[in-house]
Write an enzyme that holds these catalytic residues in place. Structure first.
Site, PDB file in Angstrom:
ATOM      1  N   GLY A  13     -14.491 -22.569  22.047  1.00  0.00           N
ATOM      2  CA  GLY A  13     -14.856 -21.160  22.176  1.00  0.00           C
ATOM      3  C   GLY A  13     -15.117 -20.811  23.632  1.00  0.00           C
ATOM      4  O   GLY A  13     -15.803 -19.832  23.936  1.00  0.00           O
ATOM      5  N   VAL A  47     -11.070 -23.360  14.820  1.00  0.00           N
ATOM      6  CA  VAL A  47     -12.128 -24.243  14.312  1.00  0.00           C
ATOM      7  C   VAL A  47     -12.200 -24.282  12.788  1.00  0.00           C
ATOM      8  O   VAL A  47     -12.869 -25.141  12.223  1.00  0.00           O
ATOM      9  CB  VAL A  47     -13.531 -23.871  14.881  1.00  0.00           C
ATOM     10  CG1 VAL A  47     -13.578 -24.068  16.384  1.00  0.00           C
ATOM     11  CG2 VAL A  47     -13.955 -22.472  14.464  1.00  0.00           C
ATOM     12  N   TYR A 138     -24.027 -14.009   8.996  1.00  0.00           N
ATOM     13  CA  TYR A 138     -24.133 -14.594  10.340  1.00  0.00           C
ATOM     14  C   TYR A 138     -25.440 -15.391  10.468  1.00  0.00           C
ATOM     15  O   TYR A 138     -25.445 -16.527  10.953  1.00  0.00           O
ATOM     16  CB  TYR A 138     -24.075 -13.458  11.360  1.00  0.00           C
ATOM     17  CG  TYR A 138     -24.121 -13.897  12.804  1.00  0.00           C
ATOM     18  CD1 TYR A 138     -22.962 -14.307  13.471  1.00  0.00           C
ATOM     19  CD2 TYR A 138     -25.311 -13.877  13.528  1.00  0.00           C
ATOM     20  CE1 TYR A 138     -22.996 -14.689  14.811  1.00  0.00           C
ATOM     21  CE2 TYR A 138     -25.356 -14.256  14.866  1.00  0.00           C
ATOM     22  CZ  TYR A 138     -24.195 -14.654  15.496  1.00  0.00           C
ATOM     23  OH  TYR A 138     -24.237 -15.031  16.827  1.00  0.00           O
ATOM     24  N   ALA A 139     -26.539 -14.797  10.001  1.00  0.00           N
ATOM     25  CA  ALA A 139     -27.843 -15.471  10.107  1.00  0.00           C
ATOM     26  C   ALA A 139     -27.853 -16.757   9.295  1.00  0.00           C
ATOM     27  O   ALA A 139     -28.400 -17.779   9.733  1.00  0.00           O
ATOM     28  CB  ALA A 139     -28.958 -14.531   9.648  1.00  0.00           C
ATOM     29  N   ALA A 140     -27.222 -16.723   8.110  1.00  0.00           N
ATOM     30  CA  ALA A 140     -27.174 -17.927   7.272  1.00  0.00           C
ATOM     31  C   ALA A 140     -26.351 -19.010   7.957  1.00  0.00           C
ATOM     32  O   ALA A 140     -26.723 -20.193   7.959  1.00  0.00           O
ATOM     33  CB  ALA A 140     -26.580 -17.593   5.904  1.00  0.00           C
TER      34      ALA A 140
HETATM   35  P1  NAD Z   1     -17.284 -14.104  22.457  1.00  0.00           P
HETATM   36  O1  NAD Z   1     -16.604 -13.298  21.435  1.00  0.00           O
HETATM   37  O2  NAD Z   1     -17.234 -13.685  23.872  1.00  0.00           O
HETATM   38  O3  NAD Z   1     -16.799 -15.633  22.374  1.00  0.00           O
HETATM   39  C1  NAD Z   1     -16.547 -16.266  21.154  1.00  0.00           C
HETATM   40  C2  NAD Z   1     -15.283 -17.084  21.298  1.00  0.00           C
HETATM   41  O4  NAD Z   1     -15.042 -17.756  20.044  1.00  0.00           O
HETATM   42  C3  NAD Z   1     -14.035 -16.213  21.587  1.00  0.00           C
HETATM   43  O5  NAD Z   1     -13.369 -16.686  22.739  1.00  0.00           O
HETATM   44  C4  NAD Z   1     -13.185 -16.375  20.332  1.00  0.00           C
HETATM   45  O6  NAD Z   1     -11.784 -16.376  20.576  1.00  0.00           O
HETATM   46  C5  NAD Z   1     -13.648 -17.742  19.835  1.00  0.00           C
HETATM   47  N1  NAD Z   1     -13.331 -17.932  18.418  1.00  0.00           N
HETATM   48  C6  NAD Z   1     -13.580 -17.092  17.384  1.00  0.00           C
HETATM   49  N2  NAD Z   1     -13.088 -17.594  16.249  1.00  0.00           N
HETATM   50  C7  NAD Z   1     -12.523 -18.792  16.559  1.00  0.00           C
HETATM   51  C8  NAD Z   1     -11.838 -19.770  15.818  1.00  0.00           C
HETATM   52  N3  NAD Z   1     -11.619 -19.634  14.498  1.00  0.00           N
HETATM   53  N4  NAD Z   1     -11.403 -20.882  16.458  1.00  0.00           N
HETATM   54  C9  NAD Z   1     -11.589 -21.024  17.793  1.00  0.00           C
HETATM   55  N5  NAD Z   1     -12.222 -20.121  18.554  1.00  0.00           N
HETATM   56  C10 NAD Z   1     -12.680 -19.011  17.942  1.00  0.00           C
HETATM   57  O7  NAD Z   1     -18.789 -14.180  21.978  1.00  0.00           O
HETATM   58  P2  NAD Z   1     -20.085 -14.888  22.593  1.00  0.00           P
HETATM   59  O8  NAD Z   1     -21.144 -13.888  22.500  1.00  0.00           O
HETATM   60  O9  NAD Z   1     -19.807 -15.551  23.865  1.00  0.00           O
HETATM   61  O10 NAD Z   1     -20.351 -15.981  21.464  1.00  0.00           O
HETATM   62  C11 NAD Z   1     -20.411 -17.379  21.742  1.00  0.00           C
HETATM   63  C12 NAD Z   1     -21.377 -18.025  20.763  1.00  0.00           C
HETATM   64  O11 NAD Z   1     -22.690 -17.531  21.018  1.00  0.00           O
HETATM   65  C13 NAD Z   1     -21.070 -17.681  19.310  1.00  0.00           C
HETATM   66  O12 NAD Z   1     -21.299 -18.831  18.508  1.00  0.00           O
HETATM   67  C14 NAD Z   1     -22.094 -16.615  18.994  1.00  0.00           C
HETATM   68  O13 NAD Z   1     -22.376 -16.567  17.616  1.00  0.00           O
HETATM   69  C15 NAD Z   1     -23.270 -17.089  19.814  1.00  0.00           C
HETATM   70  N6  NAD Z   1     -24.278 -16.079  20.121  1.00  0.00           N
HETATM   71  C16 NAD Z   1     -23.926 -14.894  20.712  1.00  0.00           C
HETATM   72  C17 NAD Z   1     -24.917 -13.972  20.978  1.00  0.00           C
HETATM   73  C18 NAD Z   1     -24.604 -12.634  21.602  1.00  0.00           C
HETATM   74  O14 NAD Z   1     -25.455 -11.744  21.530  1.00  0.00           O
HETATM   75  N7  NAD Z   1     -23.449 -12.456  22.216  1.00  0.00           N
HETATM   76  C19 NAD Z   1     -26.259 -14.260  20.690  1.00  0.00           C
HETATM   77  C20 NAD Z   1     -26.574 -15.472  20.124  1.00  0.00           C
HETATM   78  C21 NAD Z   1     -25.582 -16.379  19.846  1.00  0.00           C
END
Ligand code: NAD
Length: 232
Positions: A13, A47, A138-140
């Site tokens: 990711g 993934v 998402y939370a789960a």
């Molecule tokens: P983002 O959308 O910028 O990055 C997420 C990445 O995951 C993207 O590049 C997307 O292509 C990739 N992705 C999605 N589905 C996929 C798959 N099936 N296989 C491979 N790659 C896949 O978002 P982000 O905010 O950088 O999120 C990164 C992590 O942080 C995530 O797990 C998200 O849940 C978590 N998170 C984000 C926040 C927020 O507020 N942005 C807060 C807490 C946690």
């Protein structure tokens, strides 16, 4: 001296947002980094598809020689009240956000155990601890990531593999671009700093967990700093 000199890392990711910032920080700290993502990354990876995970891990192991640090940052987020949610929406979120973490750990951690060294950093979320309105799926999934992290940490710590999670509060990335302005405003109002975090503010926690000696005593923890939020 850079703290990740001679280390190799796979950032799943890593094509966007938090994962990208972590990959860039790791590279600045001297690590050789492979970025895997669903689209637009050097290593293509879905993934949710075990064959794809296996192929990506094989490719990175061939190219880097081994994987010392695994970051699981792939994720999706949609809004849907539970009582209106269809089962497909639920299943897709669990598949990407939780089963994806399982599959990547399943295929990377055995090599770490064999070599007696590894660091796994799973990106969970404050929502996995606190819950979130219209975000039960998402939370789960994120609560599941925290449980997976603690359990795997117990299994492999004795082999030199340390597994931890980071649980950021809201971070300004493409993931939250689609969230309604109302939700964002309400969220901002409850944040002590009054603003979302940035990916660059999350990345140092990943560097800490990956580094020696900084990360040496973190086992099964969920760290929530750099998020503009407060751990409950
Ligand atoms: P983002 O959308 O910028 O990055 C997420 C990445 O995951 C993207 O590049 C997307 O292509 C990739 N992705 C999605 N589905 C996929 C798959 N099936 N296989 C491979 N790659 C896949 O978002 P982000 O905010 O950088 O999120 C990164 C992590 O942080 C995530 O797990 C998200 O849940 C978590 N998170 C984000 C926040 C927020 O507020 N942005 C807060 C807490 C946690």
């Amino acid at each position: 001296m850079p703290v990740l000199d001679n280390r190799t890392a796979l950032v799943v990711g890593g094509g966007s947002g938090i994962g990208r910032a972590i990959a860039e920080s790791f590279a600045r700290e001297g690590a050789r980094v492979a970025v895997a993502d669903r689209a637009g990354a050097a290593v293509p990876l879905d993934v949710t598809d075990e064959d794809s995970v296996r192929a990506a891990v094989d490719q990175v192991t061939r190219e880097l020689g081994r994987i010392d640090v695994l970051v699981n940052s792939a994720g999706i987020l949609t809004e849907a009240p539970l009582v209106e949610m269809d089962a497909a929406t639920w299943a897709e979120t669990i598949s990407v956000d939780l089963t994806g973490v399982f599959l990547c750990c399943r295929h990377v951690v055995p090599g770490m155990v064999e070599r007696g060294f590894g660091r796994v950093i799973n990106i969970a979320s404050q929502l996995g601890i606190k819950g979130g309105r219209s975000l039960a799926h998402y939370a789960a999934a994120k609560a599941g990531v925290i449980g997976l992290t603690k359990s795997l940490a117990l299994e492999v710590a004795e082999h030199g593999v340390l597994v931890n999670a980071i649980a950021p509060g809201p971070v300004e990335t493409p993931m939250v671009a689609g969230i309604t302005d109302e939700w964002k405003a309400a969220k901002r109002a409850e944040l002590p700093l009054g603003r979302f975090g940035t990916p660059e503010e999350v990345a140092p926690t990943a560097v800490l967990l990956a580094s020696e000696p900084g990360g040496n005593l973190f086992v099964g923890q969920t760290l929530g700093p750099n998020s503009g939020d407060v751990m409950p």
